[in-house]
Design a protein around this motif. Structure first.
Motif, short mmCIF file in Angstrom:
data_model
loop_
_atom_site.label_atom_id
_atom_site.label_comp_id
_atom_site.label_asym_id
_atom_site.label_seq_id
_atom_site.Cartn_x
_atom_site.Cartn_y
_atom_site.Cartn_z
N SER A 84 0.83 -1.11 -0.23
CA SER A 84 -0.06 0.05 0.06
C SER A 84 0.80 1.35 -0.11
N LYS A 85 1.96 1.40 0.88
CA LYS A 85 2.92 2.34 0.70
C LYS A 85 3.49 2.67 -0.70
N LEU A 86 4.05 1.48 -1.36
CA LEU A 86 4.59 1.67 -2.74
C LEU A 86 3.64 2.21 -3.57
N THR A 87 2.28 1.71 -3.47
CA THR A 87 1.07 2.19 -4.52
C THR A 87 1.09 3.66 -4.17
N GLN A 88 1.01 4.10 -2.89
CA GLN A 88 0.71 5.55 -2.69
C GLN A 88 1.77 6.32 -3.06
N LEU A 89 3.39 5.91 -2.90
CA LEU A 89 4.24 6.71 -3.43
C LEU A 89 4.12 6.77 -5.03
N ALA A 90 3.72 5.59 -5.80
CA ALA A 90 3.63 5.46 -6.95
C ALA A 90 2.51 6.61 -7.48
N SER A 91 1.47 6.58 -6.73
CA SER A 91 0.29 7.67 -7.11
C SER A 91 1.05 9.00 -6.96
N LEU A 92 1.57 9.36 -5.93
CA LEU A 92 2.10 10.80 -5.60
C LEU A 92 3.28 11.17 -6.88
N HIS A 93 4.05 9.94 -7.19
CA HIS A 93 4.92 10.19 -8.48
C HIS A 93 4.18 10.49 -9.65
N SER A 94 3.14 9.64 -9.96
CA SER A 94 2.39 9.87 -11.37
C SER A 94 1.67 11.40 -11.20
N GLN A 95 1.29 11.74 -10.07
CA GLN A 95 0.48 13.04 -10.19
C GLN A 95 1.45 14.22 -10.11
N GLY A 96 2.82 13.88 -10.06
CA GLY A 96 3.70 14.96 -10.22
C GLY A 96 4.20 15.69 -8.89
N ILE A 97 3.95 15.02 -7.81
CA ILE A 97 4.06 15.65 -6.61
C ILE A 97 5.56 15.20 -6.02
N LEU A 98 5.97 14.04 -6.56
CA LEU A 98 7.42 13.85 -6.00
C LEU A 98 8.00 13.63 -7.61
N SER A 99 9.44 14.08 -7.31
CA SER A 99 10.13 13.78 -8.54
C SER A 99 10.59 12.62 -8.82
N ASP A 100 11.38 12.26 -9.69
CA ASP A 100 11.87 10.94 -9.95
C ASP A 100 12.92 10.67 -8.86
N ALA A 101 13.68 11.50 -8.31
CA ALA A 101 14.77 11.23 -7.49
C ALA A 101 13.88 11.02 -6.06
N GLU A 102 13.18 11.75 -5.69
CA GLU A 102 12.49 11.72 -4.44
C GLU A 102 11.49 10.36 -4.44
N PHE A 103 10.90 10.05 -5.68
CA PHE A 103 10.43 8.74 -5.63
C PHE A 103 11.33 7.58 -5.38
N ALA A 104 12.54 7.48 -5.91
CA ALA A 104 13.54 6.55 -6.03
C ALA A 104 13.85 6.54 -4.36
N SER A 105 13.97 7.63 -3.87
CA SER A 105 14.76 7.81 -2.71
C SER A 105 13.72 7.18 -1.52
N ALA A 106 12.47 7.32 -1.69
CA ALA A 106 11.47 7.02 -0.78
C ALA A 106 11.25 5.25 -1.00
N LYS A 107 11.31 5.01 -2.12
CA LYS A 107 11.12 3.73 -2.49
C LYS A 107 12.36 2.80 -1.96
N ALA A 108 13.57 3.37 -1.99
CA ALA A 108 14.74 2.47 -1.48
C ALA A 108 14.37 2.35 0.09
N LYS A 109 13.98 3.50 0.73
CA LYS A 109 14.01 3.48 2.29
C LYS A 109 12.71 2.34 2.72
N LEU A 110 11.80 2.35 1.82
CA LEU A 110 10.69 1.12 2.00
C LEU A 110 11.34 -0.03 1.87
N LEU A 111 11.99 -0.30 0.90
CA LEU A 111 12.31 -1.69 0.57
C LEU A 111 13.61 -2.30 1.48
N SER A 112 14.15 -1.10 1.92
CA SER A 112 15.29 -1.57 2.67
C SER A 112 14.97 -1.85 4.24
#
Length: 112
Positions: A84-112
């Motif tokens: 659900s958190k990854l889906t939420q991050l993807a939604s924020l990224h697709s809406q343009g709220i998160l940049s590619d770098a912010e999305f990658a950083s947040a995703k890396a934090k969740l997966l680690s």
């Protein structure tokens, strides 16, 4: 020999003692009655105060029981939470709220 007229000193003292004794007895009875009434009034007020407190406690307990939330749902499995958190991050990224770098950083934090 009998004496006529005003009573002597002993007669006056006896009369005074009788009057004083009667006044003391009457005064004591009045005082006891007043104390008994005051005690009854105090007990009645204490009873009424306790009844009012009991009623307020019962009302508070009913209010708490009525306002109590339903049993909490069982916590979701960690995998579902991560998804659900990854889906939420993807939604924020697709809406343009998160940049590619912010999305990658947040995703890396969740997966680690």
């Amino acid at each position: 020999m009998m004496r006529r007229g005003r009573p002597g000193l002993i007669g006056m003292a006896a009369r005074t003692a009788v009057v004083a004794g009667t006044a003391t007895a009457v005064s004591g009875n009045v005082q006891r009655r007043q104390q008994a009434r005051a005690s009854e009034e105090y007990q009645q007020q204490a009873y009424e105060a306790q009844a009012q407190q009991d009623a307020m406690d019962a009302a508070a307990a009913r209010a708490v029981a009525n306002a109590a939330p339903a049993a909490p749902a069982a916590p979701a499995a960690p995998a579902d939470d991560l998804t659900s958190k990854l889906t939420q991050l993807a939604s924020l990224h697709s809406q343009g709220i998160l940049s590619d770098a912010e999305f990658a950083s947040a995703k890396a934090k969740l997966l680690s």
